[in-house]
Enzyme design. Sequence first.
Site, mmCIF file in Angstrom:
data_model
loop_
_atom_site.group_PDB
_atom_site.id
_atom_site.type_symbol
_atom_site.label_atom_id
_atom_site.label_comp_id
_atom_site.label_asym_id
_atom_site.label_seq_id
_atom_site.Cartn_x
_atom_site.Cartn_y
_atom_site.Cartn_z
ATOM 1 C CB SER A 139 -0.878 0.163 1.189
ATOM 2 O OG SER A 139 -1.644 1.320 1.344
ATOM 3 C CE1 TYR A 150 -3.653 -1.958 4.862
ATOM 4 C CE2 TYR A 150 -3.273 0.323 4.478
ATOM 5 C CZ TYR A 150 -3.494 -0.959 4.081
ATOM 6 O OH TYR A 150 -3.568 -1.135 2.705
#
Length: 246
Positions: A139, A150
């Site tokens: 990501s 995350y």
Amino acid sequence: MQVAVVSGGGTGIGAAVTRAFAEDGYDVLIVGRRPDVLTAAAEQIAADCGRPGAVTPVVADLTDPGQLDRVLAAVDGRPVDVVVNNAGGYLGGDTGTLAGTAAHWRANLDANVLTAVLLTEALRPALRRPGGRVILVSSIAAQRGGGGAYSAAKAALHGWAYDLAAQLGPEQITVNVVSPGYVAETEFFGDRMTAEGHAKRVAATLVGRAGLPDDIAEAVRFLASPAAGYVTGQVLGVNGGSVLGR
């Protein structure tokens, strides 16, 4: 027949990757926890490609080592050409206490890192030699932050990919990371995305549009192809220029 294994292959980016491989003639195993979603995706993609049975759903929780046997059973002794570790996502949680913080971080690390590690290690002996491909979906948050646990979990995939590329390179197996930016038409944001949030993310790109699952699938398709045989240990940003290469 070439074989690809795609985790999180039932929706969004994973489904687009699965469709690309099915179109290219692969037998594709899609792995996830939701049987209804996996079955519906497998049937729809196979029908659209005119290849009944081309996509096989495998229901397994990839954070549980005991469930990896389900994937191996579906592989059924065949060489695996491509493993795409796409499972994961942002998992929220109560971080108001140390116990809550620990649970939040463990959940994100399990979902985004452990799933990739366990699936890849389980399939490592089956990877085609020479020519196997391991692809990790990271990501933009790994490169610019903003996602807390995350972001850290996705960044961990980069370091692991470098090690894995060094280990598997002598066997002519490549390992690469695809790092998407903002991608619309996925389940990632759930009901959290607003019109303002969408506009802000689009404005941050250089091309003036949101990414689509097919944009990421095409990058994966390239890395899985013979054309990328000399590409390994790399992080490929697919983000419309919202984070520039380094």
